[in-house]
Design a protein around this motif. Structure first.
Motif, short mmCIF file in Angstrom:
data_model
loop_
_atom_site.label_atom_id
_atom_site.label_comp_id
_atom_site.label_asym_id
_atom_site.label_seq_id
_atom_site.Cartn_x
_atom_site.Cartn_y
_atom_site.Cartn_z
N MET A 146 -17.00 70.23 -36.39
CA MET A 146 -16.88 71.69 -36.37
C MET A 146 -15.86 72.08 -37.42
O MET A 146 -14.68 71.74 -37.29
N VAL A 147 -16.27 72.78 -38.48
CA VAL A 147 -15.37 73.03 -39.59
C VAL A 147 -15.11 74.51 -39.82
O VAL A 147 -15.94 75.37 -39.50
N GLY A 148 -13.93 74.79 -40.40
CA GLY A 148 -13.56 76.12 -40.83
C GLY A 148 -13.08 76.07 -42.26
O GLY A 148 -12.34 75.15 -42.64
N GLY A 149 -13.53 77.02 -43.08
CA GLY A 149 -13.14 77.04 -44.48
C GLY A 149 -14.11 77.88 -45.28
O GLY A 149 -15.06 78.45 -44.74
N SER A 150 -13.88 77.95 -46.57
CA SER A 150 -14.77 78.73 -47.43
C SER A 150 -16.11 78.01 -47.59
O SER A 150 -16.20 76.79 -47.44
N VAL A 151 -17.13 78.78 -47.92
CA VAL A 151 -18.46 78.21 -48.13
C VAL A 151 -18.43 77.18 -49.24
O VAL A 151 -19.04 76.10 -49.15
N GLU A 152 -17.70 77.48 -50.32
CA GLU A 152 -17.63 76.58 -51.47
C GLU A 152 -16.98 75.25 -51.10
O GLU A 152 -17.47 74.18 -51.49
N ASP A 153 -15.86 75.30 -50.38
CA ASP A 153 -15.16 74.08 -50.01
C ASP A 153 -15.99 73.23 -49.05
O ASP A 153 -16.04 71.99 -49.18
N VAL A 154 -16.61 73.86 -48.08
CA VAL A 154 -17.43 73.13 -47.12
C VAL A 154 -18.61 72.46 -47.82
O VAL A 154 -18.97 71.32 -47.52
N GLU A 155 -19.20 73.15 -48.78
CA GLU A 155 -20.33 72.59 -49.51
C GLU A 155 -19.91 71.36 -50.32
O GLU A 155 -20.66 70.38 -50.41
N CYS A 156 -18.71 71.40 -50.87
CA CYS A 156 -18.21 70.25 -51.64
C CYS A 156 -18.08 69.00 -50.76
O CYS A 156 -18.29 67.88 -51.23
N ALA A 157 -17.70 69.20 -49.50
CA ALA A 157 -17.48 68.07 -48.59
C ALA A 157 -18.70 67.75 -47.74
O ALA A 157 -18.65 66.85 -46.91
N LYS A 158 -19.81 68.46 -47.97
CA LYS A 158 -20.98 68.31 -47.11
C LYS A 158 -21.52 66.88 -47.05
O LYS A 158 -21.96 66.43 -45.98
N PRO A 159 -21.51 66.10 -48.15
CA PRO A 159 -21.99 64.72 -48.04
C PRO A 159 -21.21 63.89 -47.02
O PRO A 159 -21.78 63.02 -46.35
N ILE A 160 -19.91 64.17 -46.90
CA ILE A 160 -19.09 63.46 -45.91
C ILE A 160 -19.48 63.88 -44.50
O ILE A 160 -19.65 63.03 -43.61
N PHE A 161 -19.63 65.17 -44.29
CA PHE A 161 -20.02 65.66 -42.96
C PHE A 161 -21.39 65.12 -42.57
O PHE A 161 -21.61 64.73 -41.41
N ASP A 162 -22.32 65.10 -43.53
CA ASP A 162 -23.68 64.62 -43.24
C ASP A 162 -23.67 63.15 -42.82
O ASP A 162 -24.49 62.74 -42.00
#
Length: 301
Positions: free
Chosen positions: A125-141
Motif C-alpha cells: 500500500m503506497v503513498g506518493g506522487s504518480v511519477e514516483d510510484v511509476e518509477c518504482a512499479k517494477p519493484i512493487f510488481d
C-alpha cells in the motif's frame, strides 16, 4: 531494476530474496555483518547507479529517522527513498517535504505478508506522487502475489502508511474476535473439538480467512496453546488507528476494544481487576485472595 535495501530482518531479508528471485539487483545493508552486502549506508549509495532507489525496512521511530537523516546527506537530486516500515503517516509528510528541498523523492509503503511473503507475495500500500510510484512499479510488481493483486496506490504521501495503519487496526479486531471465540468454546462443557471447529470454518463459511488458516495451524502444533504465554504486544499502529478515529470523529469500538485487550494481556495481576474484586467484596462479600483458587463468600455484617 536496481535497489538498495536497508534492513534485512524477517521482512526486509525475505523481500530482498523475493526481489532477487524475480531478477532484480538488490544491494543490502544491515547492522548484522552476516546479512549485509555492504558495510555502511555510504557504501550502499556508492554501489547504486543514479538515479538511485533505496527501500527502508527498519523499525519505526528513531531508527527510521536516523537512516533517513543519513541518506539525505548521501543521496542526490533525482534519487528516491521508499519507507516500508510502520511509520506514522504524519512523519511521512514532514520527511517528504524536507527531502524535496534536496530534490529527493519519497514514497511511503505499507507492507503486509509477514514471514510468508517471500513465497506468497506481499500486500503493498503506497503513498506518493504518480511519477514516483511509476518509477518504482517494477519493484512493487515483483513483491506482490503472482496473481497480480495486492497493490494499491492509495494517494499522496502518507496515504500508504495511513491505510496500512487502518489495515492493522482491522487485524487487531479480527484477531480479538477469533481469540474470544476460542476462549468461549474452550470454557464451555458443550464443544468437544475446538480445533476441529475452527478447521471446519475454513471452507464455505463467511469467516474463512488467512488469519483463520494461521490459527488452525497454531492449534495443530499446540491444541491447548499450553506453550504460549497470554501476552500480546502492540506495534503502535493500533494506537494510531484509535487516535485517528478520535481525530476524525469516527466510532471505532471494535478496534479500540482490541487494543485495550492487548494492554490487559500484559498485566499478570491487573490493578483494575483488583479494584473490581475489592468492590465486589465490599458490596457482595465476594472475597478472592491470592491464596485461594475460588471465590470465598464472607458473611455480611
Amino acid at each position: 531494476m536496481q535497489l538498495g535495501m536497508v534492513g534485512l530482518g524477517k521482512m526486509g531479508g525475505n523481500m530482498a530474496a523475493r526481489l532477487r528471485d524475480k531478477g532484480h539487483d538488490v544491494v543490502g545493508f544491515d547492522f548484522n555483518p552476516e546479512q549485509r552486502d555492504v558495510a555502511s549506508l555510504a557504501e550502499l549509495v556508492e554501489r547504486l547507479e543514479a538515479p538511485r532507489t533505496v527501500w527502508l525496512m527498519v523499525p519505526a521511530g528513531e531508527p527510521t529517522a536516523e537512516a533517513i537523516e543519513q541518506l539525505s546527506t548521501l543521496l542526490a537530486a533525482g534519487d528516491l527513498i521508499i519507507e516500508g516500515g510502520n511509520s506514522h503517516y504524519v512523519d511521512d509528510r514532514r520527511r517528504a517535504d524536507s527531502l524535496k528541498q534536496a530534490g529527493i523523492s519519497y514514497i511511503d509503503a505499507g507492507v503486509s505478508g509477514g514471514v510468508w511473503g517471500r513465497e506468497n507475495g506481499y500486500g503493498i500500500m503506497v503513498g506518493g506522487s504518480v511519477e514516483d510510484v511509476e518509477c518504482a512499479k517494477p519493484i512493487f510488481d515483483a513483491l506482490v502475489p503472482d496473481s497480480g493483486g495486492g497493490f494499491v496506490h492509495a494517494g499522496g504521501v502518507g496515504a500508504g502508511h495511513f491505510v496500512k495503519m487502518v489495515h492493522n487496526g482491522i487485524e487487531y479486531g479480527m484477531m480479538q474476535a477469533f481469540a474470544e471465540g476460542y476462549e468461549l468454546m474452550a470454557a464451555s462443557d458443550i464443544v468437544d473439538d475446538v480445533p476441529g471447529t475452527f478447521d471446519s470454518w475454513r471452507e464455505g463459511t463467511v469467516v474463512r480467512s488467512w488469519l483463520l488458516d494461521l490459527l488452525v495451524r497454531a492449534l495443530e502444533e499446540d491444541p491447548g496453546l499450553d506453550d504460549l504465554r497470554g501476552y500480546a504486544q502492540d506495534s503502535g499502529e493500533g494506537r494510531w488507528t484509535v487516535q485517528a478515529a478520535v481525530d476524525h470523529a469516527v466510532p471505532a469500538p471494535v478496534i479500540s476494544a482490541a487494543l485495550f485487550a492487548r494492554f490487559a494481556s500484559r498485566q499478570e495481576d491487573s490493578p483494575a481487576m483488583k479494584v473490581i474484586a475489592a468492590l465486589r467484596n465490599q458490596f457482595g462479600g465476594h472475597a478472592v485472595t491470592k491464596t485461594t483458587d475460588d471465590p470465598v463468600r464472607t458473611p455480611r455484617s
